[in-house]
Scaffold this motif. Structure first.
Motif, short mmCIF file in Angstrom:
data_model
loop_
_atom_site.label_atom_id
_atom_site.label_comp_id
_atom_site.label_asym_id
_atom_site.label_seq_id
_atom_site.Cartn_x
_atom_site.Cartn_y
_atom_site.Cartn_z
N LEU A 11 37.25 86.06 6.53
CA LEU A 11 36.75 87.13 6.95
C LEU A 11 36.93 86.58 8.63
CD1 LEU A 11 36.10 89.81 5.10
CD2 LEU A 11 38.56 89.52 5.50
N ALA A 12 35.74 86.01 8.14
CA ALA A 12 35.02 85.28 10.26
C ALA A 12 36.49 83.95 10.69
CB ALA A 12 33.75 84.19 10.25
N GLU A 57 20.45 93.02 15.93
CA GLU A 57 19.77 92.22 14.35
C GLU A 57 20.81 91.21 14.34
OE1 GLU A 57 17.43 91.78 12.32
OE2 GLU A 57 16.11 93.65 13.11
N ALA A 58 21.45 90.33 15.78
CA ALA A 58 22.31 89.62 16.11
C ALA A 58 22.21 87.99 15.16
CB ALA A 58 23.11 89.98 17.40
N THR A 59 23.11 87.14 15.37
CA THR A 59 22.32 86.28 14.60
C THR A 59 23.25 85.16 14.57
OG1 THR A 59 24.44 86.57 12.61
CG2 THR A 59 22.31 86.95 11.77
N ALA A 60 23.18 83.81 15.22
CA ALA A 60 24.12 82.96 15.33
C ALA A 60 25.48 82.36 15.05
CB ALA A 60 22.87 81.87 14.73
N GLY A 61 25.48 82.93 14.03
CA GLY A 61 26.73 82.59 12.69
C GLY A 61 27.68 83.80 13.94
N ALA A 62 27.37 85.05 13.86
CA ALA A 62 27.80 86.37 14.22
C ALA A 62 28.19 86.53 15.77
CB ALA A 62 27.05 87.56 13.85
N GLY A 63 27.04 85.23 16.37
CA GLY A 63 27.23 85.49 17.74
C GLY A 63 28.45 85.02 18.29
N MET A 64 28.30 83.56 16.99
CA MET A 64 29.44 81.93 16.69
C MET A 64 31.05 82.74 16.75
SD MET A 64 28.30 79.49 15.10
CE MET A 64 26.93 78.20 15.99
N LEU A 80 33.57 78.11 12.18
CA LEU A 80 32.02 77.61 12.43
C LEU A 80 31.16 78.30 12.48
CD1 LEU A 80 33.53 75.18 15.30
CD2 LEU A 80 32.32 74.40 13.16
N GLY A 81 31.48 79.64 12.98
CA GLY A 81 30.41 80.62 12.43
C GLY A 81 30.25 81.25 11.38
N GLY A 82 31.54 81.63 10.28
CA GLY A 82 31.18 81.48 9.19
C GLY A 82 30.58 79.93 8.21
N VAL A 83 31.64 79.22 8.37
CA VAL A 83 29.68 78.15 7.35
C VAL A 83 28.63 78.23 8.15
CG1 VAL A 83 30.19 75.53 8.01
CG2 VAL A 83 32.52 76.88 7.90
N SER A 104 28.15 80.19 23.03
CA SER A 104 27.85 81.76 22.71
C SER A 104 26.15 81.34 22.11
CB SER A 104 28.34 82.03 20.95
OG SER A 104 28.16 81.09 20.74
N LEU A 105 25.96 80.60 22.06
CA LEU A 105 24.56 80.27 20.94
C LEU A 105 23.82 81.24 22.19
CD1 LEU A 105 24.19 77.27 19.70
CD2 LEU A 105 24.14 79.08 18.90
N PRO A 106 23.26 81.01 23.95
CA PRO A 106 22.66 81.58 24.33
C PRO A 106 22.87 82.95 24.91
CG PRO A 106 23.34 79.72 25.87
CD PRO A 106 24.40 79.88 24.32
N VAL A 107 24.04 83.44 24.26
CA VAL A 107 24.47 85.25 24.59
C VAL A 107 24.22 85.88 23.25
CG1 VAL A 107 26.84 86.32 24.42
CG2 VAL A 107 26.36 84.31 26.33
N SER A 108 24.27 84.30 21.97
CA SER A 108 23.81 85.33 20.61
C SER A 108 22.23 85.84 21.39
CB SER A 108 24.30 84.59 20.16
OG SER A 108 25.42 84.43 20.21
N THR A 109 21.78 84.96 21.66
CA THR A 109 20.10 84.91 21.99
C THR A 109 19.47 85.98 23.01
OG1 THR A 109 19.39 82.42 21.88
CG2 THR A 109 17.96 83.20 22.45
N VAL A 110 20.46 85.75 23.79
CA VAL A 110 20.32 87.85 25.35
C VAL A 110 20.73 88.94 23.83
CG1 VAL A 110 20.60 88.17 26.92
CG2 VAL A 110 20.08 86.30 26.73
#
Length: 141
Positions: free
Chosen positions: A111-112, A38-45, A74-77, A24-30
């Motif tokens: 919630l995550a 304003e996507a973040t890495a954690g939200a993308g996870m 893991l995304g919430g953490v 999901s990290l490359p998807v979140s970057t795109v």
């Protein structure tokens, strides 16, 4: 004399969750490159990672809900860690603000995984639906 390994292999559900989180990290970057994003890495996870984890788990005949739940956790953490590192160390906070953010962090950690559970379930459903459509005999009537 045979030595026993010190580390055990991760369970299949955690393998699927980690695969989804890493993918999901490359998807979140795109997605973050899109205008007004304003996507973040954690939200993308939590969203994309859990979806991919659910899909990977369904392909491997593992529980897609559990894989999505773990990817959401893991995304919430990660989101809480990023917040603590960036905003948490900037100034001295009064006790009331610390208590509020401790409570809010607990809510995020609750919630995550639920977002991850839902997205993992959807990812597993998509894979099972596509696979059942490919494996069913074509109707020639």
């Amino acid at each position: 004399m045979v030595s026993t390994p010190r580390f055990r292999a991760l369970p299949p559900v955690w393998n699927a969750a980690l695969a989804g989180v890493i993918a999901s990290l490359p998807v979140s970057t795109v997605v973050n490159w899109l205008p007004n994003s304003e996507a973040t890495a954690g939200a993308g996870m939590m969203i994309f990672g859990a979806f991919i984890a659910g899909a990977v788990a369904a392909v491997r005949s593992t529980d897609s809900d559990a894989a999505g739940l773990r990817a959401g956790l893991l995304g919430g953490v990660l989101e809480l860690f990023v917040f603590v590192v960036t905003a948490g160390t900037t100034a001295a906070w009064p006790l009331s603000r610390v208590a509020f953010f401790a409570f809010a962090g607990g809510v995020v950690l609750c919630l995550a995984p639920l977002f991850g559970l839902g997205c993992g379930r959807i990812g597993g459903w998509v894979v099972r639906t596509v696979a059942s459509g490919r494996n069913s005999p074509a109707s020639t009537s």
